[in-house]
Write a protein that holds these residues in place. Sequence first.
Motif, PDB file in Angstrom:
ATOM      1  N   ASN A 195       0.837  -1.205   0.000  1.00 30.59           N
ATOM      2  CA  ASN A 195       0.000   0.000   0.000  1.00 30.59           C
ATOM      3  C   ASN A 195       0.873   1.256   0.000  1.00 30.59           C
ATOM      4  O   ASN A 195       1.990   1.252   0.518  1.00 30.59           O
ATOM      5  N   LYS A 196       0.339   2.342  -0.571  1.00 24.88           N
ATOM      6  CA  LYS A 196       1.070   3.607  -0.586  1.00 24.88           C
ATOM      7  C   LYS A 196       1.054   4.253   0.801  1.00 24.88           C
ATOM      8  O   LYS A 196       0.052   4.201   1.520  1.00 24.88           O
ATOM      9  N   ILE A 197       2.184   4.846   1.161  1.00 26.36           N
ATOM     10  CA  ILE A 197       2.273   5.562   2.435  1.00 26.36           C
ATOM     11  C   ILE A 197       1.337   6.771   2.403  1.00 26.36           C
ATOM     12  O   ILE A 197       1.266   7.500   1.405  1.00 26.36           O
ATOM     13  N   THR A 198       0.610   6.959   3.495  1.00 24.95           N
ATOM     14  CA  THR A 198      -0.336   8.072   3.578  1.00 24.95           C
ATOM     15  C   THR A 198      -0.344   8.651   4.987  1.00 24.95           C
ATOM     16  O   THR A 198       0.005   7.963   5.957  1.00 24.95           O
ATOM     17  N   ASN A 199      -0.743   9.920   5.087  1.00 27.87           N
ATOM     18  CA  ASN A 199      -0.888  10.547   6.406  1.00 27.87           C
ATOM     19  C   ASN A 199      -2.358  10.596   6.835  1.00 27.87           C
ATOM     20  O   ASN A 199      -2.724  11.318   7.752  1.00 27.87           O
ATOM     21  N   LYS A 200      -3.189   9.820   6.154  1.00 28.17           N
ATOM     22  CA  LYS A 200      -4.603   9.743   6.499  1.00 28.17           C
ATOM     23  C   LYS A 200      -4.902   8.421   7.197  1.00 28.17           C
ATOM     24  O   LYS A 200      -4.249   7.397   6.948  1.00 28.17           O
ATOM     25  N   ASP A 201      -5.905   8.434   8.091  1.00 21.76           N
ATOM     26  CA  ASP A 201      -6.353   7.188   8.692  1.00 21.76           C
ATOM     27  C   ASP A 201      -6.784   6.232   7.578  1.00 21.76           C
ATOM     28  O   ASP A 201      -7.455   6.638   6.619  1.00 21.76           O
ATOM     29  N   ALA A 202      -6.401   4.979   7.710  1.00 24.03           N
ATOM     30  CA  ALA A 202      -6.701   4.027   6.640  1.00 24.03           C
ATOM     31  C   ALA A 202      -7.081   2.669   7.214  1.00 24.03           C
ATOM     32  O   ALA A 202      -6.593   2.254   8.274  1.00 24.03           O
ATOM     33  N   VAL A 203      -7.982   1.971   6.500  1.00 26.60           N
ATOM     34  CA  VAL A 203      -8.366   0.603   6.834  1.00 26.60           C
ATOM     35  C   VAL A 203      -8.028  -0.280   5.644  1.00 26.60           C
ATOM     36  O   VAL A 203      -8.465  -0.022   4.518  1.00 26.60           O
ATOM     37  N   TYR A 204      -7.238  -1.313   5.898  1.00 27.93           N
ATOM     38  CA  TYR A 204      -6.804  -2.218   4.850  1.00 27.93           C
ATOM     39  C   TYR A 204      -7.495  -3.577   5.037  1.00 27.93           C
ATOM     40  O   TYR A 204      -7.664  -4.050   6.155  1.00 27.93           O
ATOM     41  N   PHE A 205      -7.887  -4.191   3.906  1.00 24.97           N
ATOM     42  CA  PHE A 205      -8.587  -5.473   3.939  1.00 24.97           C
ATOM     43  C   PHE A 205      -7.619  -6.609   3.634  1.00 24.97           C
ATOM     44  O   PHE A 205      -6.687  -6.464   2.840  1.00 24.97           O
ATOM     45  N   ALA A 206      -7.896  -7.768   4.234  1.00 23.27           N
ATOM     46  CA  ALA A 206      -7.010  -8.928   4.057  1.00 23.27           C
ATOM     47  C   ALA A 206      -7.111  -9.494   2.654  1.00 23.27           C
ATOM     48  O   ALA A 206      -8.181  -9.519   2.030  1.00 23.27           O
ATOM     49  N   GLU A 207      -5.973  -9.969   2.157  1.00 18.83           N
ATOM     50  CA  GLU A 207      -5.966 -10.704   0.904  1.00 18.83           C
ATOM     51  C   GLU A 207      -6.559 -12.095   1.128  1.00 18.83           C
ATOM     52  O   GLU A 207      -6.559 -12.609   2.245  1.00 18.83           O
ATOM     53  N   PRO A 208      -7.086 -12.720   0.078  1.00 20.33           N
ATOM     54  CA  PRO A 208      -7.724 -14.035   0.240  1.00 20.33           C
ATOM     55  C   PRO A 208      -6.727 -15.120   0.643  1.00 20.33           C
ATOM     56  O   PRO A 208      -5.511 -14.975   0.493  1.00 20.33           O
TER      57      PRO A 208
END
Length: 249
Positions: free
Chosen positions: A89-102
């Motif tokens: 994922n790209k680095i960001t300064n925003k709150d982020a939610v990442y989903f699991a890969e299958p």
Amino acid sequence: MKLTKIMTSTVLLATAVSFSTVANAADGGTYQSKGSVEFVPNNTVTPPTDPENPGKEVTPTNPDGTDPDPGTAGPLSIDYASSLSFGSNKITNKDAVYFAEPQKLKDGTVRANYVQVTDTRGNNGGWTLTVKQEGQLKNETTTNKELTGSVLSLTGGAAVSNTTNVVAPTVSDVILDSAGAASEVMSAKVGQGALTWLNVFGTLEDTQVEGETVKKNKAITLSIPGTTPKDAVKYTTNLTWTLSDVPSK
């Protein structure tokens, strides 16, 4: 002549009755034998099965394509637990939610992530499965070594099995504590959860990532605050799954 005929008939009847009595007395009687089968606890390793077709053996792979460790042996065993990846994922300064890969399988297909337990003790004693996070996601080789404040969650679980006439175990949503506290993820009361059961987390959904449609598991998330510094490296942690013979209440 008439009298003779009557006497003859009487003699024949008496003879028939006497023969029937002799035949009944000669019956062989009855006798009972037995049939039986005995079962003992199974100490072998139970292979992983397909979350979409429980009972069908499959060969999962880790997110990096390597082979996972074998399950535990014994009549009460953890057969498999998915390793989790949240991708690149790209680095960001925003709150982020990442989903699991299958969960990937060796045949190229993908499934929802899952954990599998088998109870072949044969005592219907119940059991409890817990999971804990062994510390925050880290990389000791970089400047910002830890993803401070990140939270890993496993939700949307469903107990599935090809077993019939057995009460299913109970599944629980889990928000992991990076301090290392164990959380109950699946449990069976006395009389429940015999044989093989999978806790399958959610379902796979088409998700847009960088303009590309990919399969993701939105039931398993990694939340990272925008204020957490992130270096251009891979951060990892370990999840420890523990199965005990303590039934749920």
